[in-house]
Design a protein around this motif. Structure first.
Motif, mmCIF file in Angstrom:
data_model
loop_
_atom_site.group_PDB
_atom_site.id
_atom_site.type_symbol
_atom_site.label_atom_id
_atom_site.label_comp_id
_atom_site.label_asym_id
_atom_site.label_seq_id
_atom_site.Cartn_x
_atom_site.Cartn_y
_atom_site.Cartn_z
ATOM 1 N N ILE A 181 0.845 -1.199 0.000
ATOM 2 C CA ILE A 181 0.000 0.000 0.000
ATOM 3 C C ILE A 181 0.882 1.252 0.000
ATOM 4 N N HIS A 182 0.709 2.091 -1.002
ATOM 5 C CA HIS A 182 1.487 3.324 -1.115
ATOM 6 C C HIS A 182 0.955 4.407 -0.176
ATOM 7 N N ALA A 183 -0.368 4.542 -0.100
ATOM 8 C CA ALA A 183 -0.985 5.572 0.746
ATOM 9 C C ALA A 183 -2.296 5.046 1.283
ATOM 10 N N SER A 184 -2.617 5.452 2.513
ATOM 11 C CA SER A 184 -3.791 4.924 3.196
ATOM 12 C C SER A 184 -4.458 6.021 4.011
ATOM 13 N N ALA A 185 -5.778 5.907 4.169
ATOM 14 C CA ALA A 185 -6.534 6.823 5.024
ATOM 15 C C ALA A 185 -7.475 6.005 5.891
ATOM 16 N N SER A 186 -7.384 6.196 7.204
ATOM 17 C CA SER A 186 -8.261 5.534 8.160
ATOM 18 C C SER A 186 -9.316 6.544 8.604
ATOM 19 N N GLY A 192 -12.511 16.637 13.312
ATOM 20 C CA GLY A 192 -12.316 17.553 12.202
ATOM 21 C C GLY A 192 -10.849 17.849 11.987
ATOM 22 N N THR A 193 -10.012 16.800 12.077
ATOM 23 C CA THR A 193 -8.564 16.969 11.920
ATOM 24 C C THR A 193 -7.999 15.817 11.104
ATOM 25 N N LEU A 194 -6.765 16.013 10.664
ATOM 26 C CA LEU A 194 -5.985 14.965 10.016
ATOM 27 C C LEU A 194 -4.828 14.646 10.956
ATOM 28 N N MET A 195 -4.800 13.406 11.463
ATOM 29 C CA MET A 195 -3.767 12.994 12.404
ATOM 30 C C MET A 195 -2.731 12.162 11.656
ATOM 31 N N ILE A 196 -1.454 12.431 11.920
ATOM 32 C CA ILE A 196 -0.399 11.669 11.251
ATOM 33 C C ILE A 196 0.354 10.818 12.282
ATOM 34 N N PRO A 197 1.034 9.775 11.832
ATOM 35 C CA PRO A 197 1.799 8.955 12.772
ATOM 36 C C PRO A 197 3.047 9.690 13.245
ATOM 37 N N PRO A 198 3.625 9.270 14.370
ATOM 38 C CA PRO A 198 4.911 9.829 14.773
ATOM 39 C C PRO A 198 5.963 9.455 13.725
ATOM 40 N N VAL A 199 6.686 10.442 13.242
ATOM 41 C CA VAL A 199 7.712 10.173 12.232
ATOM 42 C C VAL A 199 9.067 10.624 12.754
ATOM 43 N N VAL A 234 4.238 10.051 20.536
ATOM 44 C CA VAL A 234 4.758 8.751 20.931
ATOM 45 C C VAL A 234 4.086 7.679 20.087
ATOM 46 N N PHE A 235 4.709 6.514 20.022
ATOM 47 C CA PHE A 235 4.092 5.383 19.334
ATOM 48 C C PHE A 235 2.997 4.800 20.219
ATOM 49 N N THR A 236 1.855 4.511 19.620
ATOM 50 C CA THR A 236 0.684 4.116 20.394
ATOM 51 C C THR A 236 0.123 2.747 20.017
ATOM 52 N N GLY A 237 0.698 2.102 19.035
ATOM 53 C CA GLY A 237 0.099 0.864 18.558
ATOM 54 C C GLY A 237 -1.066 1.094 17.621
ATOM 55 N N GLU A 238 -1.128 2.298 17.047
ATOM 56 C CA GLU A 238 -2.200 2.609 16.100
ATOM 57 C C GLU A 238 -1.859 2.054 14.718
ATOM 58 N N LEU A 239 -2.918 1.885 13.938
ATOM 59 C CA LEU A 239 -2.765 1.372 12.578
ATOM 60 C C LEU A 239 -1.842 2.257 11.748
ATOM 61 N N GLU A 240 -1.983 3.578 11.872
ATOM 62 C CA GLU A 240 -1.170 4.482 11.050
ATOM 63 C C GLU A 240 0.316 4.351 11.390
ATOM 64 N N ASP A 241 0.641 4.206 12.680
ATOM 65 C CA ASP A 241 2.040 3.998 13.070
ATOM 66 C C ASP A 241 2.597 2.748 12.386
ATOM 67 N N HIS A 242 1.816 1.682 12.450
ATOM 68 C CA HIS A 242 2.252 0.396 11.898
ATOM 69 C C HIS A 242 2.436 0.480 10.381
ATOM 70 N N TRP A 250 2.331 6.023 3.304
ATOM 71 C CA TRP A 250 1.804 7.307 3.772
ATOM 72 C C TRP A 250 0.439 7.004 4.401
ATOM 73 N N ALA A 251 0.298 7.226 5.700
ATOM 74 C CA ALA A 251 -0.899 6.771 6.411
ATOM 75 C C ALA A 251 -1.415 7.884 7.318
ATOM 76 N N VAL A 252 -2.673 8.253 7.150
ATOM 77 C CA VAL A 252 -3.268 9.303 7.967
ATOM 78 C C VAL A 252 -4.560 8.802 8.599
ATOM 79 N N CYS A 253 -4.878 9.395 9.725
ATOM 80 C CA CYS A 253 -6.150 9.185 10.407
ATOM 81 C C CYS A 253 -7.003 10.422 10.161
ATOM 82 N N VAL A 254 -8.158 10.233 9.521
ATOM 83 C CA VAL A 254 -9.071 11.342 9.235
ATOM 84 C C VAL A 254 -10.156 11.346 10.307
ATOM 85 N N GLU A 255 -10.103 12.330 11.185
ATOM 86 C CA GLU A 255 -11.122 12.478 12.230
ATOM 87 C C GLU A 255 -12.232 13.371 11.678
#
Length: 331
Positions: A181-186, A192-199, A234-242, A250-255
């Motif tokens: 997967i090149h890019a993903s959106a959860s 009303g935000t776009l959350m990104i993984p810790p990089v 911090v790393f949380t065990g979220e899908l986007e981190d993984h 490229w993985a984002v969480c769309v709230e």
């Protein structure tokens, strides 16, 4: 037929809609696994792009009551046929859509008409927050920061006995391991935000900043802001981190559904469900849809993210496999 949570689809109706869309789109429909209670976890893969084209993914409802995410995922599927932006994306990339990652949580929310404590509706059937159940990268240990995932049974963010302890997360991890997967959106709710993984690199931060700007430009109404805390995250065990660190995605969480709109809808919400989901989903869905198409267009123009050179030099690369860590590591 109306029901307590109309205009949203019941789980049975959603499964029927997804099956119908698979036929309409000529999609490859897969059951990638089952929930704790044996409900299927479905993935539709639209493969109109040429062989060797990149893959992108939209997934939703890893938390039980966040039905606006599933509604958006279904609309995204339809748009691959009835929207020029969707047709353009499907011609350029293989598109994976997983509308419900936590079908037991969805069914529990439906059975309780959206009433109950957040944790009771959020979890899978084992009482685990599935979005805290993925492996931490680079051998990291769980953080004690609030919301980062709890080791205590009964907490809203209980992470389980060990990473990938749950059939739902194992099914998704297997799907990711077999799909580049090149890019993903959860799709989540509600902020009303776009959350990104810790990089760990400035290049990745710049990349996510550009993707966040693209998402906002694609929206027509609320224009979600990108949330980045490079010094505090911090790393949380979220899908986007993984996805980002183990699979170079490229993985984002769309709230979806901004907080202000939620409180404008109900100053005192009648239930958790109606705090997290708009009474009229259409404006929110269409707004997020525009953001998603702009995000994927921008992501496909970029190379995939690169793991931290320092971590790689130290021999501490992300896990290539999705093997669970031990219970001791997860506690």
């Amino acid at each position: 037929m109306t029901h307590a949570l109309s205009p949203y689809l019941t789980l049975a109706a959603l499964d029927e809609e997804v099956a119908s869309l698979a036929t309409t789109l000529g999609a490859r429909a897969r059951v990638i696994g089952e929930s704790v209670q044996g409900r299927p976890i479905r993935a539709l893969v639209v493969e109109r792009a040429p062989a060797g084209a990149p893959h992108v993914m939209v997934n939703a409802n890893i938390h039980g009551p966040e039905w606006i995410g599933s509604a958006t995922a279904v609309r995204f599927l339809r748009a691959l046929d009835d929207d020029a932006r969707g047709r353009a994306l499907a011609a350029r990339a293989h598109v994976h859509v997983l509308p419900v990652l936590n079908p037991d949580g969805y069914a529990r929310t439906e059975a309780r008409a959206g009433v109950g404590r957040m944790r009771d509706l959020r979890w899978n059937e084992n009482g685990v927050d599935l979005n805290r159940n993925f492996p931490l990268p680079y051998g990291r240990r769980p953080s004690s920061w609030p919301g980062a995932g709890s080791a205590r049974v009964g907490d809203a963010t209980y992470r389980g006995t060990h990473a990938l302890s749950e059939p739902e997360t194992r099914a998704l991890a297997d799907h990711l391991a077999s799909s580049s997967i090149h890019a993903s959106a959860s799709l989540h709710s509600f902020m009303g935000t776009l959350m990104i993984p810790p990089v760990l690199t400035a290049d990745c931060r710049r990349g996510y900043r550009a993707l966040g700007h693209a998402f906002r430009r694609g929206q027509g109404r609320d224009r979600y802001r990108t949330v980045m805390f490079p010094r505090l995250d911090v790393f949380t065990g979220e899908l986007e981190d993984h996805q980002h660190h183990a699979h170079r995605t490229w993985a984002v969480c769309v709230e979806a559904f901004p907080v202000a709109r939620s409180f404008a809808q109900h100053l005192v919400a009648p239930s958790i469900f109606w705090r997290m989901n708009p009474r009229d989903p259409t404006p929110v869905v269409e707004d997020v849809l525009g953001g998603l198409f702009a995000y994927f267009e921008a992501a496909l123009a970029m190379p995939r993210p690169t793991p931290s050179p320092r971590a790689l030099a130290a021999g501490d690369a992300p896990r290539a496999s999705d093997a669970p860590v031990s219970a001791a590591q997860a506690s």
